[in-house]
Design a protein around this motif. Structure first.
Motif, mmCIF file in Angstrom:
data_model
loop_
_atom_site.group_PDB
_atom_site.id
_atom_site.type_symbol
_atom_site.label_atom_id
_atom_site.label_comp_id
_atom_site.label_asym_id
_atom_site.label_seq_id
_atom_site.Cartn_x
_atom_site.Cartn_y
_atom_site.Cartn_z
ATOM 1 N N HIS A 58 10.007 3.147 5.063
ATOM 2 C CA HIS A 58 10.962 2.762 6.103
ATOM 3 C C HIS A 58 10.237 1.853 7.098
ATOM 4 C CE1 HIS A 58 13.003 6.544 4.827
ATOM 5 N NE2 HIS A 58 14.073 5.822 5.067
ATOM 6 N N LEU A 59 10.988 1.232 7.980
ATOM 7 C CA LEU A 59 10.430 0.316 8.979
ATOM 8 C C LEU A 59 9.343 0.997 9.819
ATOM 9 C CD1 LEU A 59 10.792 -2.599 10.059
ATOM 10 C CD2 LEU A 59 12.291 -1.618 11.806
ATOM 11 N N GLN A 60 9.589 2.231 10.240
ATOM 12 C CA GLN A 60 8.622 2.951 11.068
ATOM 13 C C GLN A 60 7.300 3.167 10.324
ATOM 14 O OE1 GLN A 60 11.720 3.725 10.340
ATOM 15 N NE2 GLN A 60 12.833 4.527 12.094
ATOM 16 N N GLU A 92 0.814 -1.204 0.000
ATOM 17 C CA GLU A 92 0.000 0.000 0.000
ATOM 18 C C GLU A 92 0.854 1.263 0.000
ATOM 19 O OE1 GLU A 92 -2.520 -0.564 3.405
ATOM 20 O OE2 GLU A 92 -3.639 -2.177 2.425
ATOM 21 N N ARG A 93 1.932 1.272 0.768
ATOM 22 C CA ARG A 93 2.809 2.444 0.830
ATOM 23 C C ARG A 93 3.546 2.643 -0.486
ATOM 24 N NH1 ARG A 93 2.771 5.727 5.582
ATOM 25 N NH2 ARG A 93 4.679 6.515 4.664
ATOM 26 N N GLU A 94 3.976 1.550 -1.119
ATOM 27 C CA GLU A 94 4.676 1.671 -2.397
ATOM 28 C C GLU A 94 3.805 2.377 -3.427
ATOM 29 O OE1 GLU A 94 6.114 -1.950 -4.116
ATOM 30 O OE2 GLU A 94 7.909 -1.945 -2.895
ATOM 31 N N VAL A 95 2.534 2.022 -3.472
ATOM 32 C CA VAL A 95 1.612 2.616 -4.443
ATOM 33 C C VAL A 95 1.362 4.086 -4.110
ATOM 34 C CG1 VAL A 95 -0.754 2.578 -5.316
ATOM 35 C CG2 VAL A 95 0.512 0.446 -5.031
ATOM 36 N N GLY A 96 1.199 4.381 -2.834
ATOM 37 C CA GLY A 96 0.845 5.740 -2.438
ATOM 38 C C GLY A 96 2.004 6.714 -2.363
ATOM 39 N N SER A 101 3.748 -3.105 16.534
ATOM 40 C CA SER A 101 4.869 -2.494 17.231
ATOM 41 C C SER A 101 6.090 -2.531 16.310
ATOM 42 C CB SER A 101 5.178 -3.238 18.528
ATOM 43 O OG SER A 101 5.754 -4.512 18.241
ATOM 44 N N LEU A 102 7.062 -1.708 16.621
ATOM 45 C CA LEU A 102 8.281 -1.679 15.826
ATOM 46 C C LEU A 102 9.003 -3.024 15.873
ATOM 47 C CD1 LEU A 102 9.634 0.391 14.047
ATOM 48 C CD2 LEU A 102 10.942 1.159 16.009
ATOM 49 N N GLU A 103 9.017 -3.649 17.039
ATOM 50 C CA GLU A 103 9.698 -4.945 17.176
ATOM 51 C C GLU A 103 8.982 -6.045 16.393
ATOM 52 O OE1 GLU A 103 12.636 -7.405 17.800
ATOM 53 O OE2 GLU A 103 12.675 -5.321 18.398
ATOM 54 N N ALA A 104 7.654 -6.087 16.468
ATOM 55 C CA ALA A 104 6.900 -7.086 15.703
ATOM 56 C C ALA A 104 7.093 -6.868 14.208
ATOM 57 C CB ALA A 104 5.417 -7.019 16.061
ATOM 58 N N THR A 105 7.138 -5.605 13.789
ATOM 59 C CA THR A 105 7.362 -5.292 12.377
ATOM 60 C C THR A 105 8.755 -5.716 11.953
ATOM 61 O OG1 THR A 105 5.844 -3.425 12.558
ATOM 62 C CG2 THR A 105 7.351 -3.434 10.668
ATOM 63 N N ARG A 106 9.752 -5.407 12.756
ATOM 64 C CA ARG A 106 11.139 -5.791 12.449
ATOM 65 C C ARG A 106 11.257 -7.311 12.298
ATOM 66 N NH1 ARG A 106 13.416 -3.197 16.327
ATOM 67 N NH2 ARG A 106 13.990 -1.411 15.095
ATOM 68 N N PHE A 146 14.926 1.409 3.120
ATOM 69 C CA PHE A 146 13.563 1.290 2.620
ATOM 70 C C PHE A 146 13.297 -0.184 2.351
ATOM 71 C CE2 PHE A 146 14.816 5.521 1.082
ATOM 72 C CZ PHE A 146 13.756 6.285 1.522
ATOM 73 N N TYR A 147 12.031 -0.545 2.296
ATOM 74 C CA TYR A 147 11.655 -1.913 1.952
ATOM 75 C C TYR A 147 10.683 -1.896 0.798
ATOM 76 C CZ TYR A 147 14.012 -2.955 6.244
ATOM 77 O OH TYR A 147 14.978 -3.056 7.214
ATOM 78 N N GLU A 148 10.903 -2.780 -0.152
ATOM 79 C CA GLU A 148 10.050 -2.894 -1.330
ATOM 80 C C GLU A 148 9.642 -4.340 -1.532
ATOM 81 O OE1 GLU A 148 11.955 0.514 -4.200
ATOM 82 O OE2 GLU A 148 12.677 -1.544 -4.422
ATOM 83 N N LEU A 149 8.526 -4.519 -2.215
ATOM 84 C CA LEU A 149 8.140 -5.868 -2.604
ATOM 85 C C LEU A 149 9.124 -6.358 -3.644
ATOM 86 C CD1 LEU A 149 4.275 -5.533 -3.021
ATOM 87 C CD2 LEU A 149 5.571 -6.200 -0.992
ATOM 88 N N ALA A 150 9.537 -7.591 -3.522
ATOM 89 C CA ALA A 150 10.428 -8.182 -4.517
ATOM 90 C C ALA A 150 9.633 -8.431 -5.784
ATOM 91 C CB ALA A 150 11.028 -9.468 -3.982
ATOM 92 N N PRO A 151 10.262 -8.262 -6.934
ATOM 93 C CA PRO A 151 9.546 -8.547 -8.188
ATOM 94 C C PRO A 151 9.063 -9.982 -8.215
ATOM 95 C CG PRO A 151 11.676 -7.530 -8.605
ATOM 96 C CD PRO A 151 11.618 -7.854 -7.150
#
Length: 79
Positions: free
Chosen positions: A28-30, A19-23, A39-44, A72-77
């Motif tokens: 970033h992780l946050q 969703e963030r990639e499109v918008g 939470s940040l830890e669960a996301t990490r 940054f994090y992106e979906l892998a092709p």
């Protein structure tokens, strides 16, 4: 592992990144944590799992800016 097989925090993180990639572009992780409602830890932890799946689901992109927000994090092709 396929994206369709994800559940729980892994699925929430995958959706948040998509969703963030499109918008607004690769998050970033946050940003992922906020979007996924985790939470940040669960996301990490979920990001770590998704970075190390076969085939890859996420990939990490270094932040070349002058921020301390991390990569940054992106979906892998998809193949």
């Amino acid at each position: 592992m396929r994206a369709e097989d994800l559940s729980g925090a892994d699925a929430a993180v995958y959706r948040a990144v998509a969703e963030r990639e499109v918008g607004t572009g690769a998050p970033h992780l946050q940003d992922i944590a906020r979007q996924a409602g985790l939470s940040l830890e669960a996301t990490r932890t979920a990001v770590h799992r998704l970075l190390h799946t076969e085939p890859k689901i996420l990939h990490e992109v270094p932040d070349t800016g002058r921020t301390d927000l991390g990569p940054f994090y992106e979906l892998a092709p998809r193949t």
